[in-house]
Design a protein around this motif. Structure first.
Motif, PDB file in Angstrom:
ATOM      1  N   TYR A  34      53.111  40.711  27.986  1.00 41.76           N
ATOM      2  CA  TYR A  34      52.222  41.589  27.224  1.00 41.76           C
ATOM      3  C   TYR A  34      50.989  40.803  26.805  1.00 41.76           C
ATOM      4  CZ  TYR A  34      50.371  44.747  23.747  1.00 41.76           C
ATOM      5  OH  TYR A  34      49.527  45.575  23.043  1.00 41.76           O
ATOM      6  N   ARG A  35      49.932  40.971  27.561  1.00 42.66           N
ATOM      7  CA  ARG A  35      48.679  40.242  27.277  1.00 42.66           C
ATOM      8  C   ARG A  35      47.513  41.035  27.854  1.00 42.66           C
ATOM      9  NH1 ARG A  35      49.455  34.754  29.167  1.00 42.66           N
ATOM     10  NH2 ARG A  35      51.423  34.922  30.270  1.00 42.66           N
ATOM     11  N   TRP A  36      46.305  40.656  27.427  1.00 43.18           N
ATOM     12  CA  TRP A  36      45.076  41.320  27.857  1.00 43.18           C
ATOM     13  C   TRP A  36      45.005  41.442  29.380  1.00 43.18           C
ATOM     14  CZ3 TRP A  36      41.202  44.241  26.474  1.00 43.18           C
ATOM     15  CH2 TRP A  36      39.977  44.164  27.111  1.00 43.18           C
ATOM     16  N   ALA A  37      45.321  40.348  30.076  1.00 42.17           N
ATOM     17  CA  ALA A  37      45.143  40.321  31.529  1.00 42.17           C
ATOM     18  C   ALA A  37      46.094  41.255  32.264  1.00 42.17           C
ATOM     19  CB  ALA A  37      45.324  38.890  32.047  1.00 42.17           C
ATOM     20  N   THR A  38      47.232  41.600  31.678  1.00 46.76           N
ATOM     21  CA  THR A  38      48.170  42.478  32.379  1.00 46.76           C
ATOM     22  C   THR A  38      47.926  43.942  32.051  1.00 46.76           C
ATOM     23  OG1 THR A  38      49.786  42.249  30.597  1.00 46.76           O
ATOM     24  CG2 THR A  38      50.030  40.766  32.498  1.00 46.76           C
ATOM     25  N   THR A  39      47.097  44.231  31.048  1.00 45.97           N
ATOM     26  CA  THR A  39      46.786  45.630  30.766  1.00 45.97           C
ATOM     27  C   THR A  39      45.809  46.121  31.837  1.00 45.97           C
ATOM     28  OG1 THR A  39      44.807  45.221  29.410  1.00 45.97           O
ATOM     29  CG2 THR A  39      46.950  45.160  28.280  1.00 45.97           C
ATOM     30  N   THR A  40      45.610  47.423  31.859  1.00 45.09           N
ATOM     31  CA  THR A  40      44.670  47.992  32.834  1.00 45.09           C
ATOM     32  C   THR A  40      43.227  47.860  32.352  1.00 45.09           C
ATOM     33  OG1 THR A  40      44.849  50.148  31.749  1.00 45.09           O
ATOM     34  CG2 THR A  40      46.366  49.709  33.573  1.00 45.09           C
ATOM     35  N   ILE A  41      43.052  47.461  31.097  1.00 41.95           N
ATOM     36  CA  ILE A  41      41.728  47.580  30.471  1.00 41.95           C
ATOM     37  C   ILE A  41      40.638  46.734  31.151  1.00 41.95           C
ATOM     38  CG2 ILE A  41      40.451  47.378  28.287  1.00 41.95           C
ATOM     39  CD1 ILE A  41      43.232  47.851  26.916  1.00 41.95           C
ATOM     40  N   PRO A  42      40.889  45.456  31.492  1.00 37.24           N
ATOM     41  CA  PRO A  42      39.791  44.681  32.087  1.00 37.24           C
ATOM     42  C   PRO A  42      39.200  45.316  33.344  1.00 37.24           C
ATOM     43  CG  PRO A  42      41.573  43.223  31.428  1.00 37.24           C
ATOM     44  CD  PRO A  42      42.080  44.631  31.256  1.00 37.24           C
ATOM     45  N   THR A  43      39.984  46.106  34.065  1.00 35.48           N
ATOM     46  CA  THR A  43      39.469  46.715  35.301  1.00 35.48           C
ATOM     47  C   THR A  43      39.233  48.221  35.166  1.00 35.48           C
ATOM     48  OG1 THR A  43      41.751  46.898  36.088  1.00 35.48           O
ATOM     49  CG2 THR A  43      40.498  44.983  36.832  1.00 35.48           C
ATOM     50  N   ASP A  44      39.499  48.785  33.984  1.00 38.08           N
ATOM     51  CA  ASP A  44      39.226  50.214  33.761  1.00 38.08           C
ATOM     52  C   ASP A  44      37.723  50.459  33.650  1.00 38.08           C
ATOM     53  OD1 ASP A  44      41.834  51.088  33.775  1.00 38.08           O
ATOM     54  OD2 ASP A  44      42.071  51.114  31.591  1.00 38.08           O
ATOM     55  N   ASP A  45      37.349  51.733  33.591  1.00 43.12           N
ATOM     56  CA  ASP A  45      35.965  52.085  33.279  1.00 43.12           C
ATOM     57  C   ASP A  45      35.736  51.774  31.792  1.00 43.12           C
ATOM     58  OD1 ASP A  45      33.603  53.284  32.544  1.00 43.12           O
ATOM     59  OD2 ASP A  45      33.954  55.142  33.649  1.00 43.12           O
ATOM     60  N   LEU A 324      41.841  36.471  36.100  1.00 46.00           N
ATOM     61  CA  LEU A 324      42.636  36.855  34.937  1.00 46.00           C
ATOM     62  C   LEU A 324      42.327  35.870  33.818  1.00 46.00           C
ATOM     63  CD1 LEU A 324      46.125  37.467  36.648  1.00 46.00           C
ATOM     64  CD2 LEU A 324      44.370  39.167  36.116  1.00 46.00           C
ATOM     65  N   SER A 325      42.189  36.395  32.591  1.00 52.10           N
ATOM     66  CA  SER A 325      41.851  35.494  31.475  1.00 52.10           C
ATOM     67  C   SER A 325      42.563  35.939  30.219  1.00 52.10           C
ATOM     68  CB  SER A 325      40.336  35.503  31.236  1.00 52.10           C
ATOM     69  OG  SER A 325      39.960  36.702  30.594  1.00 52.10           O
ATOM     70  N   GLY A 326      42.425  35.137  29.176  1.00 51.17           N
ATOM     71  CA  GLY A 326      42.895  35.542  27.860  1.00 51.17           C
ATOM     72  C   GLY A 326      41.997  36.639  27.306  1.00 51.17           C
ATOM     73  N   PHE A 327      42.258  37.040  26.049  1.00 51.73           N
ATOM     74  CA  PHE A 327      41.504  38.151  25.460  1.00 51.73           C
ATOM     75  C   PHE A 327      40.102  37.692  25.061  1.00 51.73           C
ATOM     76  CE2 PHE A 327      40.687  40.805  21.469  1.00 51.73           C
ATOM     77  CZ  PHE A 327      40.072  41.808  22.196  1.00 51.73           C
ATOM     78  N   THR A 328      39.145  38.029  25.918  1.00 54.75           N
ATOM     79  CA  THR A 328      37.733  37.802  25.631  1.00 54.75           C
ATOM     80  C   THR A 328      36.937  38.916  26.288  1.00 54.75           C
ATOM     81  OG1 THR A 328      35.816  36.408  26.048  1.00 54.75           O
ATOM     82  CG2 THR A 328      37.648  36.189  27.600  1.00 54.75           C
ATOM     83  N   LEU A 329      35.868  39.339  25.617  1.00 49.30           N
ATOM     84  CA  LEU A 329      35.007  40.379  26.184  1.00 49.30           C
ATOM     85  C   LEU A 329      33.784  39.775  26.857  1.00 49.30           C
ATOM     86  CD1 LEU A 329      35.235  43.020  23.316  1.00 49.30           C
ATOM     87  CD2 LEU A 329      36.606  42.840  25.384  1.00 49.30           C
ATOM     88  N   GLN A 330      33.703  38.447  26.904  1.00 49.28           N
ATOM     89  CA  GLN A 330      32.538  37.771  27.493  1.00 49.28           C
ATOM     90  C   GLN A 330      32.290  38.240  28.941  1.00 49.28           C
ATOM     91  OE1 GLN A 330      31.803  33.707  26.154  1.00 49.28           O
ATOM     92  NE2 GLN A 330      31.728  33.066  28.283  1.00 49.28           N
ATOM     93  N   PRO A 331      33.339  38.344  29.802  1.00 49.72           N
ATOM     94  CA  PRO A 331      33.071  38.827  31.166  1.00 49.72           C
ATOM     95  C   PRO A 331      32.599  40.286  31.203  1.00 49.72           C
ATOM     96  CG  PRO A 331      35.164  37.634  31.068  1.00 49.72           C
ATOM     97  CD  PRO A 331      34.733  37.862  29.657  1.00 49.72           C
ATOM     98  N   LEU A 332      33.227  41.168  30.420  1.00 48.27           N
ATOM     99  CA  LEU A 332      32.828  42.583  30.465  1.00 48.27           C
ATOM    100  C   LEU A 332      31.386  42.755  30.003  1.00 48.27           C
ATOM    101  CD1 LEU A 332      36.004  44.465  29.113  1.00 48.27           C
ATOM    102  CD2 LEU A 332      35.219  44.242  31.475  1.00 48.27           C
ATOM    103  N   ILE A 333      30.979  41.983  29.007  1.00 45.07           N
ATOM    104  CA  ILE A 333      29.598  42.077  28.521  1.00 45.07           C
ATOM    105  C   ILE A 333      28.654  41.378  29.505  1.00 45.07           C
ATOM    106  CG2 ILE A 333      28.033  41.379  26.664  1.00 45.07           C
ATOM    107  CD1 ILE A 333      30.497  41.648  24.743  1.00 45.07           C
ATOM    108  N   GLY A 334      29.057  40.198  29.981  1.00 44.72           N
ATOM    109  CA  GLY A 334      28.194  39.418  30.878  1.00 44.72           C
ATOM    110  C   GLY A 334      27.929  40.108  32.201  1.00 44.72           C
ATOM    111  N   PHE A 335      28.915  40.854  32.699  1.00 48.51           N
ATOM    112  CA  PHE A 335      28.735  41.587  33.964  1.00 48.51           C
ATOM    113  C   PHE A 335      28.273  43.026  33.723  1.00 48.51           C
ATOM    114  CE2 PHE A 335      31.729  38.232  35.379  1.00 48.51           C
ATOM    115  CZ  PHE A 335      30.984  37.723  36.438  1.00 48.51           C
TER     116      PHE A 335
END
Lengths: 477, 67
Positions: A34-45, A324-335
């Protein structure tokens, strides 16, 4: 024979040991647990990205968090979706964790009439008196509590399972996140040795080489709300240096090597290294967890860190374009994956009537303990909100638009004094809420969310409505 | 919050302390402090750069050049 059976029964009770968290027996993999990287969120809209934080404050906090979920569910966007469906992260503390975790498990069912409704399942249940009864009036529990391996926080875990969470584990929480695209729920506790925030996610359990998958979610709720003195700390085993550990934990060396020198430029980073390395200290074979409010009573610290930093306790895995990474929004914001980011801080802190200063005699021990633990929590909460608004002010004009919203009782004006009085007088406990208190929390959430100019502007911007000149979201600009 | 702008002749992914954080020739937000910057794909000159990012802003990021 009957005596022998009774003796065996009592002996078993007296030797009760609440099961410890398990060691990690597989190699560390950011695709597991159970971690950020295994949720669907990093690749969701993620064009619309909503973060909620739920504070502590007993059933008052649980009720306010629940009513904010109701308000977001009732807020429909131009594309027909509800604003609630765009909530990606809920970071919670203490009482707020009950609403957050239950929503993570059961989704919108907790908002509707029926057996899963949170109000009937939890807010109107006498959880505190049930707990007192279990501790003081149940002879079987007296014997179990006499065991060094079982204490009141373990009993609380069992009660929270009976009342609300059932046998659901973090694996169940992850499964429903994936199938229903629910938010990533972060229940926060405080780790006593270093006074550090402890997030109930696998990223936090990796450094202690423990697999949290099979742990009941009620365990996280109990740790998150283990108010000092009322509850003893919850004990976790630290397997970092245990022969049972097979994870080959990979320390995130790149940032921990360089950030060590940031003691003057950014002391938070060396402090985070100290915390991370502390978990690997061979002397620390156990961890002791208390109420999350001791480190951060509004649950904002984790999301704020994710907004400003890529430093996490786990080393990124995989290719750069599929990482895959820990819980950070840096990639979602940076991209540029996020167009609009809304953070709603739900702070159920209350200021009841004057009590200590009505007399010259000193307050009792209970009041003093409450003051010692409560005042730093409240002061830190103000600072956290200020940091968030400063950050969003500094990011004005960037590709991602930022909207901070604070839901807090002091923002109720004199026009709403009746509501303010009701909610401010709800004590910090797990007592059942009265119909008047439930209505007060519902009205407070309704008023506070709709009077907030940033909330109004967020919805207007999403729906393509021109901003109102009288109600602009300026927050310090 | 600080900002970097990594210049490179083509579009590559910028890794900040190993974390994919944005693209070259674009402004990327990073935490104040010291970071190791690398690019994805074929080797670059230099292979990596350790930079201390302070006192920048979105309109005035720290410029980091790779070839």
């Amino acid at each position: 024979m009957r005596r022998l059976t009774l003796f065996a029964f009592l002996l078993t009770a007296a030797c009760t040991q609440y099961p410890y968290n398990l060691p990690q027996v597989k190699p560390q993999n950011l695709g597991d647990g159970y971690r950020w990287a295994t949720t669907t969120i990093p690749t969701d809209d993620n064009k619309l990205f909503v973060i909620l934080t739920f504070s502590g404050g007993g059933t008052r906090a649980a009720g306010l968090g629940y009513e904010v979920l109701q308000q977001l569910n009732a807020t429909k966007l131009a594309d027909g979706t509800s604003l609630l469906s765009h909530v990606k992260v809920i970071s919670s503390v203490s009482g707020g964790t009950f609403a957050a975790m239950d929503y993570g498990l059961r989704g919108e069912a907790i908002l509707n009439a029926g057996p899963d409704n949170f109000e009937s399942a939890f807010l109107t249940k006498p959880v505190q008196s049930d707990l007192i009864h279990a501790v003081f009036f149940n002879p079987y529990n007296w014997i179990r509590l006499a065991s060094p391996g079982f204490n009141r926080i373990d009993l609380a875990t069992e009660l929270y399972q009976q009342v609300l969470f059932g046998t659901n584990t973090f694996q169940n929480l992850l499964d429903v996140q994936k199938s229903a695209h629910r938010p990533f729920i972060i229940a926060n506790a405080t780790e006593l040795e270093m006074g550090a925030q402890f997030q109930w996610t696998q990223d936090q359990f990796d450094p202690i080489c423990s697999d949290m998958t099979s742990l009941p979610v009620a365990r996280a709720a109990a740790a998150s709300s283990a108010f000092p003195v009322a509850f003893p700390p919850m004990v976790l085993k630290n397997y970092a240096n245990d022969p049972q550990c097979k994870s080959n934990y990979a320390k995130p060396t790149l940032w921990t090597d360089t950030a060590r020198s940031d003691v003057y430029t950014n002391p938070q980073r060396p402090r985070q290294i100290t915390e991370l390395e502390g978990y690997r200290d061979p002397a620390r074979t156990y961890l002791h967890l208390l109420d999350g409010g001791l480190a951060d009573n509004i649950g904002l610290r984790g999301p704020y860190h994710a907004l400003i930093s890529g430093d996490t306790f786990v080393k990124p895995q995989g290719d750069a374009d599929n990482q895959l990474s820990g819980f950070t929004l840096q990639p979602l914001i940076g991209f540029h994956k996020i167009d609009k980011l809304l953070v709603i801080v739900v702070n159920a802190g209350a200021s009841g009537p004057v009590s200590i200063d009505t007399t010259s005699s000193g307050p009792g021990l209970k009041t003093i303990i409450g003051g010692i633990s409560g005042a730093p929590m409240d002061n830190y909460s103000f600072d956290s909100i200020q940091e968030l608004t400063d950050l969003f002010t500094a990011r004005h004009g960037q590709p991602t638009k930022y909207y901070p919203v604070v839901i807090a009782f002091p923002l109720l004006t004199d026009k709403d004094k009746a509501v303010r009085d009701v909610v401010n007088n709800i004590g910090t406990s797990f007592n059942a809420l009265t119909p008047e208190q439930l209505k007060g929390l519902k009205d407070a959430a309704d008023i506070l969310i709709h009077q907030d100019p940033c909330f109004v502007q967020f919805v207007n911007d999403v729906n393509g409505v021109p901003p109102s000149p009288n109600r602009t979201c300026t927050f310090g600009r | 919050m600080e900002y970097i702008y990594v210049e490179f002749p083509e579009k590559r992914i910028v890794l900040v302390d190993g974390l994919a954080s944005g693209n070259t020739n674009d402004t990327i937000g990073v935490q104040r402090g010291t970071h190791t910057i690398t690019l994805s794909g074929a080797p670059t000159t230099p292979p990596s750069q350790v930079v201390t990012v302070i006192d920048t802003s979105f309109p005035n990021p720290m410029r980091i050049v790779f070839n």
